[in-house]
Design a protein around this motif. Structure first.
Motif, mmCIF file in Angstrom:
data_model
loop_
_atom_site.group_PDB
_atom_site.id
_atom_site.type_symbol
_atom_site.label_atom_id
_atom_site.label_comp_id
_atom_site.label_asym_id
_atom_site.label_seq_id
_atom_site.Cartn_x
_atom_site.Cartn_y
_atom_site.Cartn_z
ATOM 1 N N ASN A 48 0.825 -1.212 0.000
ATOM 2 C CA ASN A 48 0.000 0.000 0.000
ATOM 3 C C ASN A 48 0.858 1.261 0.000
ATOM 4 O OD1 ASN A 48 -2.493 -1.284 -0.045
ATOM 5 N ND2 ASN A 48 -2.652 -1.385 2.185
ATOM 6 N N ILE A 49 1.922 1.231 0.771
ATOM 7 C CA ILE A 49 2.842 2.376 0.779
ATOM 8 C C ILE A 49 3.462 2.549 -0.599
ATOM 9 C CG2 ILE A 49 4.991 3.294 1.730
ATOM 10 C CD1 ILE A 49 4.322 1.817 4.342
ATOM 11 N N TYR A 50 3.939 1.464 -1.152
ATOM 12 C CA TYR A 50 4.642 1.511 -2.434
ATOM 13 C C TYR A 50 3.793 2.124 -3.546
ATOM 14 C CZ TYR A 50 6.861 -0.151 -6.724
ATOM 15 O OH TYR A 50 7.421 -0.219 -7.968
ATOM 16 N N VAL A 51 2.499 1.797 -3.578
ATOM 17 C CA VAL A 51 1.635 2.343 -4.634
ATOM 18 C C VAL A 51 1.095 3.722 -4.283
ATOM 19 C CG1 VAL A 51 0.988 0.045 -5.439
ATOM 20 C CG2 VAL A 51 -0.471 1.215 -3.763
ATOM 21 N N GLY A 52 1.499 4.253 -3.127
ATOM 22 C CA GLY A 52 1.096 5.604 -2.745
ATOM 23 C C GLY A 52 -0.254 5.691 -2.080
ATOM 24 N N ALA A 53 -0.754 4.544 -1.553
ATOM 25 C CA ALA A 53 -2.114 4.518 -1.002
ATOM 26 C C ALA A 53 -2.165 4.622 0.516
ATOM 27 C CB ALA A 53 -2.823 3.229 -1.446
ATOM 28 N N HIS A 54 -1.018 4.648 1.186
ATOM 29 C CA HIS A 54 -1.049 4.715 2.647
ATOM 30 C C HIS A 54 -1.150 6.173 3.094
ATOM 31 C CE1 HIS A 54 -0.154 4.098 6.864
ATOM 32 N NE2 HIS A 54 -0.313 2.805 6.673
ATOM 33 N N PRO A 55 -2.093 6.486 3.978
ATOM 34 C CA PRO A 55 -2.330 7.892 4.337
ATOM 35 C C PRO A 55 -1.233 8.537 5.177
ATOM 36 C CG PRO A 55 -3.704 6.444 5.680
ATOM 37 C CD PRO A 55 -3.069 5.579 4.643
ATOM 38 N N ARG A 56 -0.391 7.740 5.872
ATOM 39 C CA ARG A 56 0.604 8.336 6.765
ATOM 40 C C ARG A 56 2.025 8.288 6.215
ATOM 41 N NH1 ARG A 56 -1.484 4.806 10.615
ATOM 42 N NH2 ARG A 56 0.615 4.044 11.095
ATOM 43 N N ALA A 57 2.334 7.296 5.406
ATOM 44 C CA ALA A 57 3.717 7.105 4.972
ATOM 45 C C ALA A 57 4.162 8.222 4.027
ATOM 46 C CB ALA A 57 3.854 5.755 4.292
ATOM 47 N N ARG A 58 5.299 8.797 4.327
ATOM 48 C CA ARG A 58 5.850 9.873 3.510
ATOM 49 C C ARG A 58 7.335 9.596 3.227
ATOM 50 N NH1 ARG A 58 1.281 10.566 3.205
ATOM 51 N NH2 ARG A 58 -0.015 12.380 3.645
ATOM 52 N N GLY A 59 7.714 9.730 1.967
ATOM 53 C CA GLY A 59 9.100 9.520 1.612
ATOM 54 C C GLY A 59 9.942 10.765 1.894
ATOM 55 N N PRO A 60 11.250 10.622 2.023
ATOM 56 C CA PRO A 60 11.969 9.342 1.952
ATOM 57 C C PRO A 60 11.774 8.522 3.232
ATOM 58 C CG PRO A 60 13.503 11.119 2.425
ATOM 59 C CD PRO A 60 12.172 11.769 2.180
ATOM 60 N N LEU A 61 11.514 7.232 3.058
ATOM 61 C CA LEU A 61 11.203 6.354 4.182
ATOM 62 C C LEU A 61 11.769 4.972 3.921
ATOM 63 C CD1 LEU A 61 9.481 5.712 6.810
ATOM 64 C CD2 LEU A 61 7.658 5.038 5.217
#
Length: 358
Positions: A48-61
């Motif tokens: 989910n993070i990888y496809v940009g769908a996670h609401p909290r995860a922000r790069g760079p991570l």
């Protein structure tokens, strides 16, 4: 420790942007410890993070929260070199759930690998109270399964499952399989797994579970046939698809229990009238407690082919292959990224392991 020391890391920058690069080796703050990572698993949250769908995860991570490794420094009681895993929850310690022993549902719950750098790197830091030593006899490779298996253990314990009863599991991905395995090892009379993916369905069958293939006919009819028209005592939704939620009450017996395990992204249909008519108990289950982690670790010592769940092991430089494989619906269950082992100990494979599910 020098801040100039570098480590290989898989870094997420944005939707479908991940690259392996050298980053500074972390120094553990007070109350945290440093772990040298051996294996890190790719799970559904990472996808989910990888496809940009996670609401909290922000790069760079740096991604990753399923891991095994060895303790380096910073723990008050475990010695350096101890094989460990971490329970990757970060909780406030102040809200009512935290104050009443339920920090796994903290009102401000965060995770390593989502809200701070995670385990797809040579080193990771984590709070000392979240570090668990691996039991004797549990390899570093299997140790990376403790986190997803702890989800399965928590789901079964949260359901208040009664040994000997019949359980129905929708979805044979990594979490669905961990739920099914936990049910079996904790005393289920029957475990029936429903799955549309042919590879995962066959794996569930080979691991000793009864299976239902939706392509072979109406799912409700197949389940009722297998349960003499009564439905399952416990139904676990690990699929997270509306086609599952809308039949949960039909396939669960009178006064049975439905447990929602999957993270639905949108409101899903469920027949609340049948919940009332049949006096069905409807529950949710989220992550795990420290006790669940300890139980999961001990389950790994039981005579069960846990290695079969690990279908792929990839070097960190080939992490993109793991994401592509899982997102394409390929023949995979658990994909591990091998990170901190010595070169002469590495045995990379992009083929399925022990094939005869985040």
């Amino acid at each position: 420790m020098s801040h100039l020391e570098k480590m290989a890391s898989a870094v997420y920058y944005g939707a479908r942007q991940i690259q392996v690069e050298e980053r500074p080796k972390p120094t553990p703050p007070e109350g945290w410890a440093l772990v040298k990572v051996s294996y890190s698993g790719i799970c559904g949250t990472d996808l989910n993070i990888y496809v940009g769908a996670h609401p909290r995860a922000r790069g760079p991570l740096v991604l990753g929260h399923e891991l095994s490794g060895t303790l380096v420094e910073g723990h008050p009681s475990l010695k350096a070199g101890t094989p460990v895993t971490i329970r990757p929850l970060l909780f406030c310690g102040k809200c009512e759930p935290c104050q009443t022993g339920m920090s796994h549902v903290c009102k401000d719950l965060k995770l390593v690998g989502i809200d701070c750098d995670g385990a797809m790197a040579e080193y990771v830091v984590a709070p000392v109270e979240t570090i668990h030593a691996l039991p004797d006899g549990v390899s570093l490779r299997l140790g990376a399964l403790i986190e997803p298996l702890a989800v399965g253990v928590h789901v079964v314990r949260q359901s208040e499952f009664t040994p000997g009863d019949t359980a129905l599991v929708f979805g044979a991905g990594p979490i669905g399989m961990c739920v099914a395995v936990s049910l079996q090892l904790l005393g289920a009379g029957r475990v029936i797994v429903v799955e549309t993916n042919r590879f995962r369905l066959q794996m569930a069958k080979e691991m000793g579970f009864e299976t239902i293939d939706p392509e072979e006919g109406d799912v409700v009819e197949q389940i009722l046939y297998k349960t003499e028209g009564n439905g399952a005592d416990y139904s676990f939704d690990c699929a997270g698809h509306p086609s599952v939620s809308e039949i949960l009450t039909q396939v669960t017996r009178v006064r049975g229990t439905v447990v929602i395990v999957a993270a639905y992204k949108k409101a899903a249909p469920i027949d609340l009238l049948q919940v009332m008519f049949k006096e069905i108990t409807l529950k949710g289950a989220r992550v795990y407690t420290p006790k669940d982690f300890d139980i999961a670790a001990e389950l790994l010592k039981k005579p069960f082919d846990f290695e079969k769940l690990i279908t792929h092991v990839l070097p960190i430089d080939d992490i993109q292959t793991g994401f592509d494989l899982l997102l394409s619906g390929g023949n995979a269950v658990k994909v591990l990224v091998e990170i901190g082992l010595e070169k002469n100990d590495k045995n990379y494979s992009t083929e399925a392991v022990s094939v005869d599910h985040v």
